[in-house]
Design an enzyme around this catalytic site. Structure first.
Site, PDB file in Angstrom:
ATOM      1  N   SER A  55      -6.793  43.194  21.410  1.00 53.42           N
ATOM      2  CA  SER A  55      -7.496  43.245  20.126  1.00 53.42           C
ATOM      3  C   SER A  55      -8.980  43.403  20.432  1.00 53.42           C
ATOM      4  O   SER A  55      -9.430  43.068  21.539  1.00 53.42           O
ATOM      5  CB  SER A  55      -7.271  41.931  19.372  1.00 53.42           C
TER       6      SER A  55
ATOM      7  N   TYR B 151      -6.559  32.720  18.402  1.00 51.79           N
ATOM      8  CA  TYR B 151      -6.327  34.170  18.524  1.00 51.79           C
ATOM      9  C   TYR B 151      -7.303  34.795  19.518  1.00 51.79           C
ATOM     10  O   TYR B 151      -6.911  35.546  20.411  1.00 51.79           O
ATOM     11  CB  TYR B 151      -6.481  34.807  17.142  1.00 51.79           C
TER      12      TYR B 151
HETATM   13  P1  NAD Z   1       2.787  42.360  12.117  1.00 47.87           P
HETATM   14  O1  NAD Z   1       2.739  41.032  11.467  1.00 47.87           O
HETATM   15  O2  NAD Z   1       3.032  43.582  11.314  1.00 47.87           O
HETATM   16  O3  NAD Z   1       3.838  42.340  13.314  1.00 47.87           O
HETATM   17  C1  NAD Z   1       4.006  41.218  14.157  1.00 47.87           C
HETATM   18  C2  NAD Z   1       5.360  41.330  14.820  1.00 47.87           C
HETATM   19  O4  NAD Z   1       5.532  40.183  15.660  1.00 47.87           O
HETATM   20  C3  NAD Z   1       6.525  41.312  13.820  1.00 47.87           C
HETATM   21  O5  NAD Z   1       7.535  42.185  14.272  1.00 47.87           O
HETATM   22  C4  NAD Z   1       6.999  39.857  13.887  1.00 47.87           C
HETATM   23  O6  NAD Z   1       8.353  39.689  13.506  1.00 47.87           O
HETATM   24  C5  NAD Z   1       6.794  39.596  15.354  1.00 47.87           C
HETATM   25  N1  NAD Z   1       6.770  38.178  15.691  1.00 47.87           N
HETATM   26  C6  NAD Z   1       6.023  37.186  15.160  1.00 47.87           C
HETATM   27  N2  NAD Z   1       6.342  36.007  15.732  1.00 47.87           N
HETATM   28  C7  NAD Z   1       7.306  36.260  16.641  1.00 47.87           C
HETATM   29  C8  NAD Z   1       8.038  35.468  17.562  1.00 47.87           C
HETATM   30  N3  NAD Z   1       7.853  34.135  17.643  1.00 47.87           N
HETATM   31  N4  NAD Z   1       8.971  36.068  18.321  1.00 47.87           N
HETATM   32  C9  NAD Z   1       9.182  37.408  18.230  1.00 47.87           C
HETATM   33  N5  NAD Z   1       8.527  38.214  17.401  1.00 47.87           N
HETATM   34  C10 NAD Z   1       7.590  37.643  16.614  1.00 47.87           C
HETATM   35  O7  NAD Z   1       1.395  42.463  12.884  1.00 47.87           O
HETATM   36  P2  NAD Z   1       0.634  43.661  13.630  1.00 47.87           P
HETATM   37  O8  NAD Z   1      -0.689  43.775  12.984  1.00 47.87           O
HETATM   38  O9  NAD Z   1       1.488  44.858  13.777  1.00 47.87           O
HETATM   39  O10 NAD Z   1       0.378  42.965  15.036  1.00 47.87           O
HETATM   40  C11 NAD Z   1       0.962  43.415  16.239  1.00 47.87           C
HETATM   41  C12 NAD Z   1       0.024  43.065  17.378  1.00 47.87           C
HETATM   42  O11 NAD Z   1      -1.201  43.774  17.202  1.00 47.87           O
HETATM   43  C13 NAD Z   1      -0.350  41.588  17.472  1.00 47.87           C
HETATM   44  O12 NAD Z   1      -0.375  41.179  18.825  1.00 47.87           O
HETATM   45  C14 NAD Z   1      -1.740  41.545  16.885  1.00 47.87           C
HETATM   46  O13 NAD Z   1      -2.488  40.475  17.364  1.00 47.87           O
HETATM   47  C15 NAD Z   1      -2.278  42.879  17.363  1.00 47.87           C
HETATM   48  N6  NAD Z   1      -3.433  43.367  16.623  1.00 47.87           N
HETATM   49  C16 NAD Z   1      -3.351  43.628  15.291  1.00 47.87           C
HETATM   50  C17 NAD Z   1      -4.478  44.100  14.626  1.00 47.87           C
HETATM   51  C18 NAD Z   1      -4.456  44.392  13.168  1.00 47.87           C
HETATM   52  O14 NAD Z   1      -5.539  44.586  12.606  1.00 47.87           O
HETATM   53  N7  NAD Z   1      -3.318  44.463  12.529  1.00 47.87           N
HETATM   54  C19 NAD Z   1      -5.660  44.303  15.330  1.00 47.87           C
HETATM   55  C20 NAD Z   1      -5.713  44.032  16.686  1.00 47.87           C
HETATM   56  C21 NAD Z   1      -4.582  43.566  17.322  1.00 47.87           C
END
Ligand code: NAD
Length: 260
Positions: free
Chosen positions: A142, A155
């Site tokens: 991130s 985080y």
């Molecule tokens: P999202 O909420 O759409 O997806 C998260 C996924 O993780 C889902 O499939 C959920 O079921 C799964 N998950 C949650 N807890 C779990 C567990 N205990 N075991 C197995 N699976 C689990 O979120 P996203 O935005 O797609 O995030 C994905 C990654 O990207 C994360 O690591 C997040 O930190 C990172 N990220 C997101 C952003 C953003 O702005 N959305 C920015 C930077 C980084």
């Protein structure tokens, strides 16, 4: 279809960025195992669509807080699909609250899912990749792996940890045909971002519109959200032979956020 014959395992891929990775890798021919939580029928629809794209696709409900479940997930992928040749540590959750009142259980959960699960995934996958003399390990870090924001202590800590884990794993695997990198998106419009809006409204005493424009997009000089597909395209590039010398890197894809 340069990934035909390869298998990819993406954690947290029932939604958001993880699902975009799975679709993009399948579009290049990889057989995929998806993982995460959510509505069973919706997950089955996604799994079937992936199977229609690139052959047998699997779903694992392994909980990323449980090391044994992570090892069993990798073993099942190996037994039923082969590989895994590509693993992406992507599962992640968020909690927004000042350190003073940040619940200990939330801290432990975020460190487990956002950081420790990547270690367990690597520990299970690296021996299999070494045996194949080829592997691609990617984590979704991130912008918060490079800079901090208030009220996101767990985080930010976990994502900075991913940066260090990536470098260490890259050094340990450098002579085995394995690369290890992480991708650092800015704000991507996914449920993870949507869900933190109410807490951010509360923590900063702002309206929903103020959170979107003055908090989320304030730090992103392009004033646009990154798309999950843009993040996935970078991961696909890291799987190419042209990326064989890219290892230990942390790639920003953040509309200029961390350039400031
Ligand atoms: P999202 O909420 O759409 O997806 C998260 C996924 O993780 C889902 O499939 C959920 O079921 C799964 N998950 C949650 N807890 C779990 C567990 N205990 N075991 C197995 N699976 C689990 O979120 P996203 O935005 O797609 O995030 C994905 C990654 O990207 C994360 O690591 C997040 O930190 C990172 N990220 C997101 C952003 C953003 O702005 N959305 C920015 C930077 C980084």
């Amino acid at each position: 279809m340069f990934l035909k014959g390869k298998t990819a395992l993406v954690t947290g891929s029932t939604s958001g960025i993880g699902l975009a990775y799975a679709k993009a890798l399948a579009a290049e021919g990889a057989q995929v195992m998806i993982n995460g939580f959510g509505d069973a029928a919706a997950i089955e629809t996604e799994r079937a669509a992936l199977e229609a794209t690139s052959g047998k696709a699997l779903y694992s409900d392994a909980d990323m807080t449980k090391p044994d479940a992570i090892h069993a997930m990798v073993q099942r992928c190996h037994d039923e699909l082969g590989g895994p040749d590509i693993v992406i540590a992507n599962a992640g959750v968020q909690h927004v609250e000042p350190i003073d009142t940040f619940p200990i259980a939330k801290w432990d959960q975020i460190i487990a899912i956002n950081l420790s699960s990547a270690f367990h995934l690597m520990q299970a996958a690296i021996p299999l990749m070494k045996a194949n003399k080829w592997g691609r390990i990617i984590s979704t870090a991130s912008a918060h792996s490079k800079v901090a924001s208030p009220f996101k202590s767990a985080y930010v800590t976990a994502k900075h940890g991913i940066d260090g884990l990536t470098k260490t794993a890259a050094l340990e695997t450098a002579t085995f045909g394995i690369t290890v990198n992480c991708i650092s998106p800015g704000y991507v419009w996914t449920p993870l971002v949507e869900n933190q809006i109410p807490d951010t409204m509360k923590a900063r005493n702002l309206t929903r519109e103020q959170v979107i424009n003055d908090v989320l997009l304030d730090g992103q000089p392009t004033k646009q959200f990154v798309t999950a597909e843009q993040v996935a395209a970078l991961a696909v590039f890291l799987c190419r032979d042209e990326a064989a010398q890219i290892t230990g890197s942390n790639y920003s894809i953040d509309g200029g956020w961390t350039a400031e």
